[in-house]
Each structure stands twice: as structure tokens, then as C-alpha cells.
Write an enzyme that holds these catalytic residues in place. Sequence first.
Site, PDB file in Angstrom:
ATOM      1  CG  ASP A 184     -10.129  10.937 -30.250  1.00 44.86           C
ATOM      2  OD1 ASP A 184     -10.908  10.999 -31.217  1.00 44.86           O
ATOM      3  OD2 ASP A 184      -9.972   9.892 -29.583  1.00 44.86           O
ATOM      4  CB  CYS A 239     -21.807   8.188 -34.539  1.00 41.02           C
ATOM      5  SG  CYS A 239     -20.083   8.528 -34.714  1.00 41.02           S
ATOM      6  NE  ARG A 267     -16.720   6.015 -34.800  1.00 35.54           N
ATOM      7  CZ  ARG A 267     -16.650   6.245 -33.501  1.00 35.54           C
ATOM      8  NH1 ARG A 267     -17.491   7.079 -32.952  1.00 35.54           N
ATOM      9  NH2 ARG A 267     -15.740   5.668 -32.757  1.00 35.54           N
ATOM     10  NE  ARG A 322     -20.660   9.319 -25.571  1.00 38.64           N
ATOM     11  CZ  ARG A 322     -20.753   8.743 -26.748  1.00 38.64           C
ATOM     12  NH1 ARG A 322     -21.353   9.360 -27.725  1.00 38.64           N
ATOM     13  NH2 ARG A 322     -20.248   7.539 -26.948  1.00 38.64           N
ATOM     14  CE  LYS A 379     -14.334   8.649 -24.480  1.00 41.40           C
ATOM     15  NZ  LYS A 379     -14.778   7.860 -25.650  1.00 41.40           N
ATOM     16  CG  ASN A 380     -11.337   6.327 -26.124  1.00 44.98           C
ATOM     17  OD1 ASN A 380     -12.496   6.247 -25.730  1.00 44.98           O
ATOM     18  ND2 ASN A 380     -10.952   7.209 -27.036  1.00 44.98           N
TER      19      ASN A 380
HETATM   20  C1  EPZ Z   1     -11.465   4.762 -31.421  1.00 43.51           C
HETATM   21  O1  EPZ Z   1     -12.651   4.619 -32.176  1.00 43.51           O
HETATM   22  C2  EPZ Z   1     -11.771   5.754 -30.317  1.00 43.51           C
HETATM   23  N1  EPZ Z   1     -12.856   5.234 -29.503  1.00 43.51           N
HETATM   24  C3  EPZ Z   1     -12.129   7.099 -30.926  1.00 43.51           C
HETATM   25  O2  EPZ Z   1     -12.311   8.023 -29.867  1.00 43.51           O
HETATM   26  C4  EPZ Z   1     -10.983   7.579 -31.793  1.00 43.51           C
HETATM   27  O3  EPZ Z   1     -11.363   8.770 -32.446  1.00 43.51           O
HETATM   28  C5  EPZ Z   1     -10.653   6.523 -32.846  1.00 43.51           C
HETATM   29  O4  EPZ Z   1     -10.382   5.242 -32.197  1.00 43.51           O
HETATM   30  C6  EPZ Z   1      -9.434   6.878 -33.687  1.00 43.51           C
HETATM   31  O5  EPZ Z   1      -8.332   7.116 -32.862  1.00 43.51           O
HETATM   32  C7  EPZ Z   1     -12.595   4.381 -28.529  1.00 43.51           C
HETATM   33  O6  EPZ Z   1     -11.465   3.980 -28.288  1.00 43.51           O
HETATM   34  C8  EPZ Z   1     -13.749   3.929 -27.703  1.00 43.51           C
HETATM   35  P1  EPZ Z   1     -11.219   3.107 -35.508  1.00 43.51           P
HETATM   36  P2  EPZ Z   1     -12.819   3.404 -33.191  1.00 43.51           P
HETATM   37  O7  EPZ Z   1     -11.823   1.766 -35.641  1.00 43.51           O
HETATM   38  O8  EPZ Z   1     -12.137   2.224 -32.645  1.00 43.51           O
HETATM   39  C9  EPZ Z   1     -12.666   2.897 -40.094  1.00 43.51           C
HETATM   40  C10 EPZ Z   1     -13.414   9.752 -28.686  1.00 43.51           C
HETATM   41  O9  EPZ Z   1     -13.720  10.936 -28.962  1.00 43.51           O
HETATM   42  N2  EPZ Z   1     -13.187   1.549 -39.786  1.00 43.51           N
HETATM   43  O10 EPZ Z   1      -9.772   3.213 -35.223  1.00 43.51           O
HETATM   44  O11 EPZ Z   1     -14.254   3.306 -33.512  1.00 43.51           O
HETATM   45  C11 EPZ Z   1     -13.429   3.986 -39.350  1.00 43.51           C
HETATM   46  O12 EPZ Z   1     -14.615   4.332 -40.000  1.00 43.51           O
HETATM   47  C12 EPZ Z   1     -13.598   8.638 -29.706  1.00 43.51           C
HETATM   48  O13 EPZ Z   1     -12.998   9.400 -27.580  1.00 43.51           O
HETATM   49  C13 EPZ Z   1     -13.752   0.799 -40.787  1.00 43.51           C
HETATM   50  O14 EPZ Z   1     -13.843   1.216 -41.948  1.00 43.51           O
HETATM   51  O15 EPZ Z   1     -12.033   3.963 -34.443  1.00 43.51           O
HETATM   52  C14 EPZ Z   1     -12.400   5.092 -39.308  1.00 43.51           C
HETATM   53  O16 EPZ Z   1     -12.391   5.773 -40.537  1.00 43.51           O
HETATM   54  C15 EPZ Z   1     -14.358   9.031 -30.929  1.00 43.51           C
HETATM   55  N3  EPZ Z   1     -14.225  -0.446 -40.468  1.00 43.51           N
HETATM   56  C16 EPZ Z   1     -11.078   4.340 -39.156  1.00 43.51           C
HETATM   57  O17 EPZ Z   1     -11.353   2.993 -39.590  1.00 43.51           O
HETATM   58  C17 EPZ Z   1     -14.135  -0.965 -39.209  1.00 43.51           C
HETATM   59  O18 EPZ Z   1     -14.574  -2.092 -38.987  1.00 43.51           O
HETATM   60  C18 EPZ Z   1     -10.503   4.280 -37.753  1.00 43.51           C
HETATM   61  O19 EPZ Z   1     -11.530   3.918 -36.842  1.00 43.51           O
HETATM   62  C19 EPZ Z   1     -13.557  -0.177 -38.190  1.00 43.51           C
HETATM   63  C20 EPZ Z   1     -13.076   1.072 -38.500  1.00 43.51           C
END
Ligand code: EPZ
Length: 439
Positions: free
Chosen positions: A307, A117, A122, A400, A22-23
Site C-alpha cells: 500500500d 478490481c 482478488r 476512499r 481505514k483497514n
Molecule cells: C488488504 O486487502 C487491504 N485491504 C489492502 O489495502 C492491502 O493492500 C492488502 O490487504 C495487502 O496488505 C483492507 O484491509 C480492507 P489479502 P485484502 O487478502 O485483505 C490473494 C488499500 O489500499 N488472495 O491480504 O483483500 C490476493 O489476491 C487496500 O487500503 C487469494 O488468492 O488482501 C493477494 O494476491 C487495497 N485468495 C494476496 O492474497 C483469497 O481468498 C493478499 O491479499 C484472498 C487473498
Amino acid sequence: MDKIKVTGGTPLFGTVPIGGSKNASLPIIMASLLTDGVLEVLNIPVLADIKTLYEILKVLGVRITHIDDHTTSFNAAHISELTAPYELVKTMRASVLVLGPLLSRFGECQVALPGGCAIGPRPVNFHLAALEQMGADITIEEGYIKASVKGRLKGANITFPKISVGATENTLMAATLADGQTVINNAAMEPEITDLALCLKAMGADITGIGTSCLTVNGKDKLGGAKYSVLPDRIETATYMIAAAITGGKLTLTDTRPGDVTAVSEALRKMGVEITETDDTITVDGRDRNLVGIDIVTEPYPGFPTDVQAQIMALMLTAKGGSTITETIFENRFMHVPEMQRMNADIRFINDTSVAIAGESKLKGAPVMASDLRASAGLVLAALAAEGDTLIERVYHLDRGYEALEAKLSACGANIVRLHEDKEETKTQDTAQNGTTAL
Ligand code: EPZ
């Protein structure tokens, strides 16, 4: 709203085919916005989030042709709209990934700001800061991110303050059509990023450092179409690995990539689970039930994935001795704990980011509520090991991210049924046999 009823206590035996990730599918499909050529994507899973993405692309004017259940082609030659609306973005945060491609190809776009969320606030500040460094002018107005650039985005040297999967993907896509060279430091190294980068290369992008924390992109004037097959879903893989271990059964997962779940395999082996691998299969033998507790910390790839945190927590409940989990990625990713406690799980908060799992909990079926996708998977796994019936509400979260979950589990002997709104039980065995999805 649909519910899932699981009657626990049956060891699972059989073979589970793993679907496309998915991701990885989400950003790869969004990469179609970078070209007026046709991008044909194979091995796309049939999931609610993918359908949401199709809705967004249709609003933008992308022509979508379904070739078979898991193959679809995208033609973004005639984009008619540059706004991703709130009604769709609010249901899937990954929608923000249209920002980089649209801005870099068309010089402007508007994307609804995704709200908070269930797993944490996020924010998308890293995405926006990187695009600003590349010359974008970005404002937030009336709940929308409004981005524009005079001429083309410019290559830049970007260092993320923290590893972010989404920000790396957005910047990578934007950089492929930018003027000059972009270097992305402290980039996420998840296999999904590598898959996106390989797809972009197939479309003509010039990217080096793929698979490392430093990606270098030399922008091109234009990208073309391509045909690309999405990598197997490592989180689905890990979930079924734990399903074998938690039920004391034996499952062979096919069409997967053992190298992408190394941290999960290592953790399970430490607990005492037997795992054997070939190039594209993983067999997990959980028949020896002498599992021991372990301590894990979630980390960006190649560390233990956030995850899979809820799923391994369910397994830890059935081990001998205590375990701990420290969640370092998301602030609020323990929503499944109180639900598991309703099933007689002995879990205690050490602090906001760590929990202690006592082990040898006699899990008992109970009505529980799913809060997010992976929390739901953790509850299904706990339910498979519990005595009696568990009724899981809000299963749309599962839809999802897990294609045909009930069909795949029931084909291996699980007692799992979906109760539709009208409360009628649907035997998923039929769906497993005819191969259609249960979504
Ligand atoms: C991706 O989310 C995945 N989603 C998530 O999978 C997964 O849990 C996550 O990466 C971590 O591996 C998809 O790929 C669609 P991040 P993403 O940006 O990209 C902080 C699932 O269950 N951050 O790596 O949104 C954030 O808050 C989902 O399939 C900022 O502060 O995650 C978090 O603490 C849920 N500012 C950390 O970084 C930003 O601009 C990592 O988030 C972006 C992120």
C-alpha cells in the site's frame, strides 16, 4: 467527477495529525455483528469506504449512532436481513468481511461475490475454504456467496496457503463464536489484525498468539459490547512521511505509531531521509536533497507494504541513481506507472512484477488518471514534486482512504485544490482551518 489540481515545487512544513486506520476500522466495525451488545468505536476516519460500510450495516438492520465526527456506536441486536447486496459490495471489496460474523452468529448469510478490481483479480477462495473447514456449506449462486451451517461453526485447524489479511480477519471473527478451538496458521500479522483481535478480546473473545502468525481462538457462546479506539493509519502516516521527503520539507506527524511503519522508515533512511521519532510522533526532514536510489520488494507485514509502493516510487523518481521495485502481493499494482510516465518519469518494466526507476527524472505536471487508492496517492506525491500543474482525475479513489487530504497538505503549504464537477476551484485552506473534512 471531482479533480485535484496540484501545482508542484513547494516544500511542505508543519504538523499533520494522523487519523484512525481505514483497514482496521472496517473489520472492527464489522465485529459489531458478532454481538447484541453495543460496540462503541473511537478514532474512525471519515472516508467514503466507511460510509459504504454504514450503508451495508443499515441494510442488515444495525442501529448506528454517531457520537462525534470520529466516534460511532453500533447496535446489532435486531438484525433483520442477512444479505449484503451487490450494489454496495461492488463498491468496496472489504464488504466480504460481513460473512464470518453473520454466519457464525446467525448460521446463514448471503454476500455478493466481489468482482475483480484495478489491482488484480482478488479472489476470496481462502475465506470460503476456511469457513468450509469450520463446517459451513457454501455455494455461489447468481453472483452471491450463500453460506449456511447446521448449528454452530466448529473450531478447526486452518492453514492458509498464502498470507491473506482479509481471510485471516474473516476466519478470526467467525472463530470467536464457533464451537471449540480454532487455530489459524500462516495468519497475516498486520497491525490491523492485531487491532481487530484486541477489539474482539475487549468484546469477550478468547484469542491467543495475537501479533504472531499463529492465532488460537477458543469459541464463546456469546460476545458482549465494548468501547474500542482504532489504531492510527500506518499507510496515511507513510504517505505524509514521503510528502515531506519528496518536497524537500519537514513534517511532524502526530497521533501515530512509529513501530507500525518500521519497514518504510528503514527504506527512507536508506535513501538518505532524516527521521526522528517519539512514542507517537514521527518527524521527517527532507531538506537535504541528496537522496539515493534503493531496491524494495513488497511483502506482507512486517515487510514493505504494497500500500506504499506507488508513493515510494514517486520519491525514487527524485533520487540520484536507479531504484527497483518488485511487487509480490498484487498482480496488477503498477497502474500508476504509465500515469507517472506522462509526468516525464523514467520507469521501465523489467518484467510483470518488477520495475526499474531511473531517478533524477525532471517531473513535469500533466493531466493524469487515478486508478486505485494508493496509485492516486502516488500521483499526488509526484505532482507535489513536479514542475507546473498536475490535474488528477478520478479522485474519488483518494476519498476512499485519505481523510481531508487537500486540507492537511495545504495547511503545510501545498498548492492543491479540488475542482468540483462545476469546475469551480475550492480553496482547501478554509477547510484546514475549521477542521472539517474535505470529503
Ligand atoms: C488488504 O486487502 C487491504 N485491504 C489492502 O489495502 C492491502 O493492500 C492488502 O490487504 C495487502 O496488505 C483492507 O484491509 C480492507 P489479502 P485484502 O487478502 O485483505 C490473494 C488499500 O489500499 N488472495 O491480504 O483483500 C490476493 O489476491 C487496500 O487500503 C487469494 O488468492 O488482501 C493477494 O494476491 C487495497 N485468495 C494476496 O492474497 C483469497 O481468498 C493478499 O491479499 C484472498 C487473498
